[in-house]
Every structure is written in structure tokens, then in C-alpha cells.
Write an enzyme that holds these catalytic residues in place. Sequence first.
Site: not given
Ligand code: PMP
Length: 431
Positions: A145, A240, A268
Site C-alpha cells: 500500500y 516507501d 507519519k
Molecule cells: N505508504 C505506506 C507504506 C503506508 O503504510 C501508508 C499508510 N499507512 C501510506 C503510504 C500512506 O500514508 P498516509 O496514510 O499518511 O497518506
Amino acid sequence: MHSYEKSKSLYDRAKAVIPGGVNSPVRAFKSVGREPIFIESAKDSTLTDVDGNTYIDFIGSWGPMILGHTPPFMQEDFNKVIKRGISYGVPSPLEVEMAEKLVDAYKGLELVRMVNSGTEATMSAIRVARGYTGRTKILKFEGCYHGHSDALLVKSGSGTLTYGVPTSLGVPESTVKDTLVGTYNDVQELESIFKAEGDLLSCVILEPVAGNMGVVPASEEFIKALRTLCSKYGVVLIFDEVITGFRLAYGGASEVYGVEPDMVCFGKIIGGGLPVGAYGGKREIMSIVSPLGGVYQAGTLSGNPLAMHCGIKMLDHLKANPQIYIELEDKAKYLEKEMKMVIEKHQFPVTFVRYRSMPCLFFKTGALSSYEDVKSCDIEAYAAFFRSMLEEGILLPPAQFEGLFLSTAHTQWHLDQYVEKAEAALIKLYS
Ligand code: PMP
């Protein structure tokens, strides 16, 4: 039996004005077959809901609470910063400090741009990779994701896996026609994708340790093959690290695997819980970002002083206390050892997996190295397990396809509580 009256009433109010009553789908607790709880406060590793129930928190705001909720050092100067203003719309010193810290932490990271979420980070990184290479295709992996931007919302993990909606409505086919989806950890398939499409690919994006299909680490062979192929075909390799960055190690998965990506995305964690993200990479690639180059990307609140303040505090604390990473891993190791004993003793059809400080209890046995493997998990069993644990005051991620988020605020007692309650919940489930 806890009372959930106030949560229930808030949920009714919320449903009238917020889609599904929540601001992010997994929070609805739909896949675990119950209504959400509404939280009033958080401290260390404990959450208290509006009905006064307390929970040992294993969600940790989905990652950023590595040091537990509201550690005192985080609160220290917050009021001073807020008194100086909440947002300026023009540069402030904290943005520079933050960027310097990120660049210092990550090998190969030379220029970095702050954004407001992980979604923005990955979306922007892909735009940069496309602008830089002049190519349009991207490769992602099933079960990873990367936020909810259109081009990446294909066979992603987390809530979309749970709800069985691999591609969202409202994402036009034309938007995802250039998104190729590979099988995580399949080196042979990777080689054939590159052979067929390598010259057309702008980038490959992956979670080096997938945290949105449970916890599934990439094999070293897979990561190394990716690095070699991307270099050979001139494809931008994007890690990521929204979940793994500053969690697995100060230098994230990149440090742990000893592999330098061309670009990296954060989220985050680097805001200590405030809405923050960042993307960056080699100077040559990032120099294409506006105002240096022709790739446009902007944000009114990007580099917000309050968010930067909390992020800097978090990074400073992690850097000054490297034993935190050993401590976190020791906690995860302990859970793994104890849970493996429980599973073995009762022959439960579940598997406890751990990578560094990222543990996960999968409701299946057998192979667990790709989305194909994890999708046969018994989701109903996880839901029943989740509900039993919640009744016992233990809050787990409300979805099978998420790991446990540990923090330094989890004490031995908290871990023992997890094991004791998990054993009882599994006995109830399987007897
Ligand atoms: N990349 C990864 C690996 C994530 O786990 C997440 C959200 N958990 C995101 C991107 C997206 O981040 P956000 O919810 O802050 O948009």
C-alpha cells in the site's frame, strides 16, 4: 463486559455527517465485525475511550508512536512553538533543520521535500520519477500500500485487502493503465518484467518490509535484484519507508538491507504523530522538482512549524538513544518467543512472524512471502480474536493485514498481558 454507550452515540452522530462515521476506512472496525470505539486520551501505551475503558494500545497511531503516546520531552516546548504562530506560508528555520536531519539519516538522500502525508509523498515521488526519466510506466507489488493516490490504488494492501476492493471505484482505467503489478518476492517474475518492460519503466515502488499485508519482509535476494535491475535499465528505485523509516533502524530499511534506493518516501513517523510526509532522493533526480525544475509539487501547510517541531524532537530522541532499536526488537523477540510457545503447545493454526520490531500474528500456517500467501488467512478468525482481545482491554489493529506497532512504552507487563490474553482468546476460538 465494558460499556460502549458513549462510543455508540458518537458513532451514530458521526455516521450522519462523515462517510461511514470515520475519516479513514479501517477505523470503522467493519472487518472485525463491530462498531468503532472513540478515544478520549492517550498516554504511553494506553488509550482511554470516551466510556472510560482503557486499552493497551498496539496500533500506535499506525506507526508514529514509537516512543509511546505524548512522551514528556515531546510536550516540553510545544507551547513555546505555538505561541510563535501556527503557520506562516513562507519559509521557517525548522524546515531547514528537519531536512538536514533526514539527509543526515539516509545514505543517498541529498534533497528532500516535506509534504503532509504518506500519500502525498509517494504520489509526488512517482511524478518526479516520471518527469526525470521521461517514461510513464510504474511497477508496484501486489499487497503493498502506498496511500490512496489514483495510480497507486491497484492491488494495494491494508483496508483495500480487507474489504476485497483491490481497485477503487472512481479510479479511471486510463489512470492505472501504466501501473504494472508484480508479485512481491518473486525474483524470476521481476526479471521477466524488466526484460519485457524495463526500458519503459520510470520507477519501481515498494515497501521494503511490507506492513500492509501483515508483515512480509522482502528477501535480500529480491531487494538486491531490484537494485541491480533498476540500475541496469535506468529505472528509479523508490523505497516507501512510511512504516519502516526510523522504525526498523534510524536509517530504516535502507540501512538494514544495506541497499540505497534512488528515492525514499516517509510519513507519519517523522512528524511524531502530526500530519507529515516527505520524499527525496539523489540531487540529480530531485533537482527536477519546482522551482529548480519542471515537476510541479506544492503544499500550503508543507513544513508546518508545529509538525516540524514534533518531528525534530522525535528524530533527535531516536538519534540520541540508539538503544531504542535494540529495546524495540527485544520486545518483539520476546513476543515471538512466547507466542510461538503458546502456538506450539496448543497447535493453533496461526503463525507469529517478526521482522526486527515488526511482529504480526497471521491466521494461517504455511508460506507467508507474498500477497498470494497471506490472502488465504482466516479473516473471520482474526475478527473473533480481535473482539476477544478488545474485551480484555487489548487494542489490536482492526484488520488482519496489519502488524502490531510496538513502542518503548510497552512494558514487560503489557507484553505478558498480550500473550496471556491471546492464549485465552485462541483457546476460545479453536476449542
Ligand atoms: N505508504 C505506506 C507504506 C503506508 O503504510 C501508508 C499508510 N499507512 C501510506 C503510504 C500512506 O500514508 P498516509 O496514510 O499518511 O497518506
